[in-house]
Design a protein around this motif. Structure first.
Motif, mmCIF file in Angstrom:
data_model
loop_
_atom_site.group_PDB
_atom_site.id
_atom_site.type_symbol
_atom_site.label_atom_id
_atom_site.label_comp_id
_atom_site.label_asym_id
_atom_site.label_seq_id
_atom_site.Cartn_x
_atom_site.Cartn_y
_atom_site.Cartn_z
ATOM 1 N N MET A 30 10.977 -0.506 -8.155
ATOM 2 C CA MET A 30 9.804 -1.038 -9.002
ATOM 3 C C MET A 30 9.479 -2.243 -8.765
ATOM 4 O O MET A 30 8.133 -2.451 -8.774
ATOM 5 N N TYR A 31 10.492 -3.349 -8.326
ATOM 6 C CA TYR A 31 10.126 -4.548 -8.194
ATOM 7 C C TYR A 31 8.866 -4.779 -6.656
ATOM 8 O O TYR A 31 8.242 -5.455 -6.780
ATOM 9 N N ILE A 32 9.141 -3.566 -5.888
ATOM 10 C CA ILE A 32 8.461 -3.513 -4.831
ATOM 11 C C ILE A 32 6.932 -3.301 -5.075
ATOM 12 O O ILE A 32 6.110 -4.000 -4.802
ATOM 13 N N PHE A 33 6.722 -2.451 -6.012
ATOM 14 C CA PHE A 33 5.434 -2.176 -6.773
ATOM 15 C C PHE A 33 4.716 -3.514 -7.419
ATOM 16 O O PHE A 33 3.781 -3.923 -7.238
ATOM 17 N N LYS A 34 5.781 -3.973 -8.096
ATOM 18 C CA LYS A 34 5.325 -5.574 -8.857
ATOM 19 C C LYS A 34 4.779 -6.278 -8.018
ATOM 20 O O LYS A 34 3.799 -6.951 -8.000
ATOM 21 N N ASN A 35 5.756 -6.456 -6.621
ATOM 22 C CA ASN A 35 5.509 -7.627 -5.851
ATOM 23 C C ASN A 35 4.135 -7.160 -5.218
ATOM 24 O O ASN A 35 3.476 -8.130 -4.897
ATOM 25 N N ALA A 36 3.868 -5.923 -4.810
ATOM 26 C CA ALA A 36 2.561 -5.367 -4.231
ATOM 27 C C ALA A 36 1.631 -5.843 -4.912
ATOM 28 O O ALA A 36 0.326 -6.419 -4.439
ATOM 29 N N PHE A 37 1.458 -5.446 -6.382
ATOM 30 C CA PHE A 37 0.406 -5.599 -7.140
ATOM 31 C C PHE A 37 0.190 -7.383 -7.173
ATOM 32 O O PHE A 37 -0.854 -7.668 -7.119
#
Lengths: 571, 212
Positions: free
Chosen positions: A1-8
């Motif tokens: 999940m943190y990956i998508f948050k970081n990507a955003f």
């Protein structure tokens, strides 16, 4: 999940990179949406037009094959013999009603009807002269400008017309149908005998309507007929009156027809196609309609009293009324039509005959500009995608190189390569989806006006090309063989049917006002809706593919990177 | 018991040209170790071996008696050791707190994001970074503050071993002193602190010195 948050978070914070990538994808999405919409519109228009199209077909004699056969025979005989042989062959090759009915038993045929057409003169009544026919006749005769005189002149002229070469319109089937070559005198009137009510397509389609009296009885052999309002007014005829028709080959041979009805034709004027010349009998106003049975009784009687003579070419000619029978096969859909030829062959249809559909030809013709535009849109789409993909790939190469240090740090912190790659893919996907939504929405909003504008250009180009051709030829371009395959009633009905089925037609100018060769194709010139779920799905697919192409570069680089090398080179 | 043990370790970037040869070191909890030596002696290389960024060409490194060549390198780096790089190696477009929260995420923390952020603030406060500075992007912080953020990040997943490469390089004396105090406190808290340094001042503060 943190990956998508970081990507955003990265997408939002690296505005410059995001905006640049976004603009590129937006342009691609917009262009793709318009291109896909054009293709979809073409497909939809095609399907809708085909869906509503009542497809009819005729079985026609393959004249080119017959000619070839005739030429082969002429090698072994002299010229006059070969002409006689050819004429005889054409006569013998005509399909009888029984033959036509046999092929109508094919599973694909939903309905079958036939007509008998002949050309006659009349006693005491005169044929209606349309402005075109009057002008035409005037130019071909030295008669005065007085309409009565011109009418007489035309009558005289037409009486003298013989159709050994370019056949006049009725009976049309001499080109393809079962009547064989017309070698006789052309009359002022055309009589069409219908096998059934549904064969009277102009009435079933509503372009013709009884205004007084009623339509003749189909099964009666009584000589009943209906005539046009124009003919009735021109000669002060009314329901209950009788008219006397005569054989143009033998004026003493007369028949009396009783008028049971008078009809109006919304497509009044000349509607015949395929004739290089023109006669008053081509005018729908001069068409006398009756039942097949009744007309057949007349032609049979004419045959029984006929005399024969030999013309200058040595060909035997009968004085009997020249009659032409034409069968029309009706199909539920195009698929049934496609199957018909094979089924007819299985039922014994010789290779000397071809099966053709004027409806389908007109339908295909009407789609030409839209299909051309659709093809151009397809090429445009490919170019846009290739260029777009290259730009995105290059952009991502620079982006990954620029962020090499960040990638090294993330790996040094223990983030697995796959997760780093996933973060980069997510960033590209986020930008792609946002740009695709905006670009797609803009494309959807402008696709209809853009498509219509482009379509109009295509139609203008087609019309200009056609006009140039006409100028080059010094006369309108005709499509002789196909145009003569149907009776005028069928032609009217089918044309109006094609008009109704089209999304919208450009042919505001009434075809009925034009001489035969000047009939214009009714192009589909406007689409009302272009973007549907399929286009949206295709657009999303394209954007995802582009993003994947861009991501592939990033992923490849990330998988090759080693954190120690990156951080050491920075140190 | 040694937390980290190097046994006959050899390493070279090129074949037959060892930068490190036959290294046998042991590092215990609760101590500060200084690794010193001339430039090019292999100090940073040794730290790379200890942090799992590189693997010895020969010999073994044990973490709590487990050969780290048999441990997933990413898990080792994210969970078992904390590294303070010479150039800090922070993610520039993130804030100080986000850098630390990201490190916790990479280590697999399941805590809610608010709890992680709160923990990040506390860690930053422990290295003298106030809250108002914690929400600034690291690029806008001073060198000393970035070094402290790097230390806080190294502590984010509560590792047993802290590896620091020149932690006081390029810092003024006062900041140097503050950083050394932080490292000392970590050792007092039971961590094993291994520092690669040129500075005799830093070496003097170490409990043990290994010379390359």
């Amino acid at each position: 999940m943190y990956i998508f948050k970081n990507a955003f978070r990265n997408t939002v914070r690296n505005r410059g990179r995001t905006i640049l990538t976004g603009i590129i994808i937006l342009v691609i999405a917009f262009s793709s949406c318009v291109a896909l919409s054009i293709r979809q519109a073409a497909q939809t228009a095609k399907e809708e037009a085909l869906e509503g199209l009542s497809i009819t077909a005729q079985i026609s004699l393959d004249r080119s094959a017959m000619m070839k056969q005739g030429q082969d025979n002429s090698n072994s005989s002299d010229s006059s013999d070969s002409k006689k042989d050819f004429a005889k062959m054409m006569n013998e090759s005509s399909l009888s009603v029984e033959d036509m009915q046999k092929y109508a038993k094919a599973d694909s045929v939903s309905d079958f009807y036939y007509t008998l057409t002949t050309s006659v003169n009349a006693v005491k009544i005169e044929a209606v002269q349309s402005s075109y026919s009057v002008n035409n006749m005037q130019s071909s005769s030295s008669s005065g400008s007085d309409s009565e005189k011109s009418s007489k002149a035309s009558s005289d002229t037409s009486s003298a017309q013989t159709s050994t070469g370019n056949a006049p319109a009725p009976p049309q089937g001499d080109m393809q149908g079962g009547g064989g070559p017309m070698m006789g005198t052309q009359g002022d009137f055309t009589i069409i005998g219908y096998s059934a009510d549904n064969a009277m397509t102009a009435f079933t389609e509503g372009t013709s309507k009884i205004t007084d009296g009623q339509v003749f009885s189909q099964n009666s052999s009584e000589a009943e007929c209906i005539i046009s309002e124009e003919l009735a007014e021109y000669n002060s005829l009314s329901v209950g009156d009788s008219i006397v028709i005569s054989n143009p080959n033998d004026e003493d041979e007369t028949y009396t027809l009783k008028i049971t009805g008078i009809y109006s034709n919304s497509q009044s004027g000349v509607q015949q196609g395929g004739n290089m010349g023109f006669s008053t009998s081509s005018d729908p106003a001069n068409q006398i309609l009756m039942s097949y049975t009744a007309l057949k009784a007349i032609t049979d009687k004419s045959e029984s009293v006929a005399t024969t003579s030999t013309n200058d070419m040595g060909i035997e000619q009968s004085s009997a009324l020249r009659a032409n029978t034409e069968g029309t096969y009706v199909f539920e859909d195009a698929e049934s039509y496609e199957k018909f030829e094979q089924q007819a062959r299985a039922l014994g249809l010789s290779e000397d005959y071809t099966v053709s559909s004027r409806d389908l030809s007109a339908y295909e013709q009407s789609l030409t500009p839209l299909e051309t535009l659709s093809k151009i849109a397809g090429y445009f789409l490919i170019v846009i995608l290739v260029i777009g993909a290259i730009i995105l790939i290059v952009l991502n190469i620079f982006s990954v190189r620029e962020r090499k240090y960040e990638i090294g740090v993330l790996m040094a912190m223990g983030m697995k390569k796959g997760k780093v790659a996933l973060q980069f893919i997510s960033e590209i996907m986020i930008v792609t989806l946002m740009a695709a939504i905006i670009g797609g929405a803009a494309g959807a909003a402008s696709s209809v006006p853009v498509t219509n504008a482009l379509l109009q250009n295509q139609i203008t180009a087609s019309q200009e090309a056609s006009e140039n051709m006409e100028q080059n030829f010094g006369r309108p371009m005709g499509d002789m063989p196909d145009m003569s395959s149907q009776s005028s009633e069928d032609a009217q009905a089918n044309d109006s049917s094609a008009n109704d089925k089209s999304a919208s037609d450009s042919g505001s100018e009434s075809q009925a006002q034009q001489p035969p060769q000047m009939q214009k194709t009714n192009y589909i010139s406007e689409i009302n809706e272009a973007v549907n779920l399929k286009v949206v799905a295709q657009l999303l697919g394209i954007c995802v593919l582009l993003a994947a192409a861009g991501s592939a570069v990033a992923v490849t680089a990330i998988m090759r990177y080693e954190p120690l090398q990156i951080l050491s080179s920075r140190d | 018991m040694a937390v980290i043990k190097l046994e006959n370790v050899y390493f070279g970037y090129e074949k037959d040209k060892d930068v490190l040869s036959d290294i046998n070191y042991e590092f215990d909890e609760g101590k500060i170790y200084a690794i010193v030596g001339r430039s090019g002696a292999g100090k940073t290389t040794l730290l790379s071996l200890l942090s799992g960024l590189a693997s010895p060409t020969r010999g073994n490194i044990y973490f709590q008696d487990e050969d780290i060549s048999k441990v997933n390198k990413y898990d080792y780096r994210s969970k078992m050791v904390g590294v303070v790089f010479q150039n800090f190696n922070l993610i520039n477009n993130l804030t100080a707190a986000e850098n630390i929260a990201l490190s916790m995420d990479i280590a697999g923390s399941k805590e809610p994001s608010t709890a992680k952020k709160e923990k990040a603030y506390r860690l930053l406060e422990s290295v003298n970074i106030p809250r108002e500075e914690s929400d600034r992007r690291v690029l806008k912080l001073s060198g000393g503050q970035q070094q402290r953020v790097a230390i806080a990040r190294a502590l984010s997943h509560d590792p047993q071993v802290i590896l620091a490469d020149e932690p006081t390089g390029n810092l003024d004396e006062q900041t140097q002193e503050e950083i050394l105090q932080i490292l000392k406190r970590l050792a007092e808290d039971g961590k094993c602190v291994i520092v690669v340094t040129h500075s005799p001042e830093v070496a003097k503060r170490a409990d043990e010195i290994y010379r390359l």
